[in-house]
Design a protein around this motif. Structure first.
Motif, mmCIF file in Angstrom:
data_model
loop_
_atom_site.group_PDB
_atom_site.id
_atom_site.type_symbol
_atom_site.label_atom_id
_atom_site.label_comp_id
_atom_site.label_asym_id
_atom_site.label_seq_id
_atom_site.Cartn_x
_atom_site.Cartn_y
_atom_site.Cartn_z
ATOM 1 N N UNK B 7 35.304 -1.983 5.180
ATOM 2 C CA UNK B 7 34.040 -1.308 5.507
ATOM 3 C C UNK B 7 34.112 -0.668 6.897
ATOM 4 N N UNK B 8 33.320 0.372 7.104
ATOM 5 C CA UNK B 8 33.329 1.084 8.389
ATOM 6 C C UNK B 8 32.980 0.147 9.541
ATOM 7 N N UNK B 233 26.756 8.625 2.344
ATOM 8 C CA UNK B 233 27.307 7.909 1.195
ATOM 9 C C UNK B 233 28.327 6.916 1.756
ATOM 10 N N UNK B 234 28.279 5.688 1.260
ATOM 11 C CA UNK B 234 29.106 4.619 1.816
ATOM 12 C C UNK B 234 29.361 3.568 0.743
ATOM 13 N N UNK B 240 26.076 2.476 5.490
ATOM 14 C CA UNK B 240 25.095 3.565 5.360
ATOM 15 C C UNK B 240 24.128 3.541 6.537
ATOM 16 N N UNK B 241 23.715 2.331 6.946
ATOM 17 C CA UNK B 241 22.791 2.193 8.085
ATOM 18 C C UNK B 241 23.450 2.677 9.379
ATOM 19 N N UNK B 242 24.706 2.278 9.549
ATOM 20 C CA UNK B 242 25.464 2.666 10.748
ATOM 21 C C UNK B 242 25.566 4.192 10.834
ATOM 22 N N UNK B 265 18.608 0.641 12.838
ATOM 23 C CA UNK B 265 18.689 0.208 11.431
ATOM 24 C C UNK B 265 19.615 -0.995 11.265
ATOM 25 N N UNK B 266 20.729 -0.983 11.985
ATOM 26 C CA UNK B 266 21.723 -2.045 11.801
ATOM 27 C C UNK B 266 21.169 -3.382 12.278
#
Lengths: 106, 526
Positions: B7-8, B233-234, B240-242, B265-266
């Protein structure tokens, strides 16, 4: 059911849209437009009292979220060459186009 | 687990701690692209659709050199102890409807095939400024006009990583396919009638359409200017929040970008969802379809597999503490597509007038008598059938003699669609919802060639997503299982204006509730 967009209406639209179409393409497009209008006519089933105004944006632009109008400042672009280089035909910084039709006024 | 699969948010932490370099992450991702993507979409490959049918073909342009320079810069900064951005070293792609400086920015159309953007779209610029590593530009329906990517002028068009005989959905099909196939952790897409959420659902990834105005449209090649929303898109909600956190916010270049602070958001992702009210409407569990012979519209039940999957998702949110409220009336849902047929076409026709062979893009090589003939030949030769359909319908329904009957009526129906949502989200109203839960799509990914050509049927693929666009509201699509053919199913959560944080919280709660489910272990076979 009669076709709402007749060949004559279609020709007029194609002219307004500045498109050149071949016959096969024109036939397909006109058929699809008439099919889409059948779906659009669904909207006529909805009662619309006079007080229902139009909505051009879903989100209301209230003063609290609307950005202030910014100053009308002139900002030079640093790379006009790369912008001009995108034009299909140029001559010494001018964009060249074919003859522009004109009508002489009396 | 290979680096391209991480994940990112995890990659950023590892890169900052020097456990791995941005260059290693990038090379892992570039290797993955080389293995699964196949030949990129090209304009001259008109007959190339069936080449390499087992590859994804997400890309139009791969920017490997630029990516390597960006990754090296991140690595240098980390080693030097400099501050790096919130997306440091995260490989991402951009739907080719955004201008990015120095890249071909084609809109998947012949008319822009030779156009190189002299500036960057604000959300793309913000992703690079945050340390993101740009892998390239990914394919889409021509000018975003479609729900399958089959209308792209750049062939081969993308294929679904879960089954390459199926469409990716669209129009952000290259974005969804790339993210699902491990070709970049994130992708920047756009959603005008569902163009982020529908392909996200078809490809089994997370896709978020923010509130209209939450993300700047500067540098986005416009379709429907009152509807277009850039968004992430994630592969998971945290990513997506990041990403949304980076791209959201006011922009001096876009007067419609809301002047409203961006929430963290995160940080709020795992806040308790106890007591949040999530509604379910029967109007989102029946669908409208045109009869293939007569074109008459009729209503059907939703596929039981999709209905069950969406309701099961509601049950899992209830387990996490949300209050599920049934029987929410959304009476104007079925009019979303007819109104969209009018509004989006008028806006598209207006936006497409700028493509005339004068300032940039394609100009007919044919000899012409005058400027008007040049316009007609240029536009006739370089627009595909989808832009032509939109221009012609837009001109028809906005013509002086028809605009009251069509355009103004559609804009007034849009008011009623918005009112449906205002009523259910009203904090002092009868329902007081925090979100509406619904299936994202009427079907799972359909076979390539099954729908394309029938412009009415294709448009109805967006019938469950388009109401949020008319209303301008935020919505997120999340994967929630598979159908009997192994194709992903998605459900969406739609919320009030600028309540992205609540939707992301609910999405994260759903992920936590289902993290040990067997279906979460399934990966695309590509």
């Amino acid at each position: 059911m009669t076709e709402e967009i007749t060949p004559e209406t279609f020709e007029h639209l194609v002219h307004l849209a500045a498109l050149e179409l071949n016959a096969e393409e024109a036939q397909y497009l006109r058929r699809q437009l008439n099919n889409q209008l059948k779906a659009i006519h669904e909207l006529e089933a909805i009662p619309l009292p006079d007080e229902v105004a139009i909505t051009s944006h879903g989100v209301p632009y209230t003063p609290s979220i609307t950005p202030p109008i910014r100053n009308d400042e002139w900002l030079p672009n640093s790379d006009t060459k790369s912008i001009l280089s995108q034009a299909p035909d140029t001559d010494e910084g001018y964009i060249v186009v074919p003859d522009i039709p004109h009508t002489d006024l009396d | 687990m290979e680096l391209y699969e991480f994940p990112a948010y995890h990659l950023v932490e590892m890169i900052k701690r020097r456990e791995v370099s941005a260059t290693e992450v990038l090379e892992s991702t570039l290797n993955r692209i080389a293995k699964v993507d196949g030949i990129p979409g090209k304009i001259e490959q008109e007959e190339g659709t069936d080449q390499q049918p087992d590859r994804i073909h997400a890309f139009i342009t791969l920017t490997a050199d630029r990516a390597r320079q960006q990754a090296q810069a991140i690595d240098h900064a980390v080693v030097s102890g400099e501050e790096v951005g919130p997306l440091a070293g995260v490989p991402f792609t951009v739907k080719d409807i955004f201008c990015v400086t120095g890249t071909p920015s084609t809109a998947a159309s012949r008319i822009l095939a030779n156009f190189t953007a002299p500036y960057s779209a604000t959300p793309a610029e913000r992703l690079e400024a945050a340390g993101g590593v740009l892998l390239g530009k990914v394919n889409l329906d021509e000018f975003t006009y479609g729900s399958s990517n089959e209308s792209s002028a750049f062939k081969p068009f993308p294929r679904n990583p879960w089954n390459t005989a199926r469409v990716t959905g669209g129009s952000s099909g290259g974005s969804a396919a790339a993210v699902a196939a491990g070709e970049g952790a994130l992708s920047l897409g756009t959603d005008t009638a569902g163009s982020i959420r529908q392909p996200a659902a078809f490809c089994g990834v997370v896709g978020m359409k923010p509130t209209y105005g939450r993300v700047s449209r500067y540098g986005l090649i416009a379709f429907g200017s009152s509807l277009d929303c850039p968004g992430p898109l994630a592969r998971n909600v945290t990513d997506a929040a990041l990403m949304l956190q980076v791209i959201a916010g006011a922009d001096r270049h876009d007067a419609t970008a809301a002047n409203l602070p961006v929430e963290n958001y995160v940080a709020m992702l795992e806040d308790n969802i106890r007591g949040l009210r999530v509604g379910i409407s029967p109007d989102y569990f029946r669908i409208t379809y045109p009869d293939p012979e007569t074109g008459e519209l009729h209503q059907e039940s939703l596929s039981p597999e999709i209905e069950t999957a969406a309701l099961r998702a509601a049950g899992r949110l209830a387990e996490m503490g949300a209050d599920i409220v049934d029987d929410i009336p959304m009476p104007h849902t079925r009019y979303g597509i007819p109104a969209y047929f009018v509004i989006s076409r008028v806006e598209a026709a207006s936006n497409l007038h700028r493509f005339d062979g004068v300032k940039y893009g394609y100009r007919t090589p044919d000899a012409v008598e005058d400027l008007n003939e040049m316009y007609r030949k240029t536009r006739g030769q370089a627009f595909g059938v989808q832009p032509k359909l939109r221009i012609l319908m837009g001109m028809y329904v906005s013509a002086a003699q028809y605009s009251e009957q069509y355009y103004n009526r559609a804009l007034r129906v849009r008011t009623l669609i918005r009112k449906d949502f205002d009523d259910i989200f009203d904090p002092n109203g009868k329902y007081r919802l925090d979100a509406l839960l619904a299936p994202t799509t009427p079907t799972t990914a359909f076979p390539i060639g099954d729908v394309y050509g029938d412009s009415v049927l294709m448009q109805y693929a967006d019938q469950l997503t388009v109401p949020a666009n008319h209303a301008g509201l935020p919505a997120i699509s999340l994967p929630c299982g598979y159908d009997k053919e192994g194709l992903p199913i998605g459900f969406q959560l739609i919320g009030p204006d600028f309540c992205e944080a609540t939707l992301l919280r609910l999405g994260r709660a759903y992920e936590l509730a289902t993290e040990n489910d067997a279906w979460r272990e399934i990966k695309p076979a590509i």
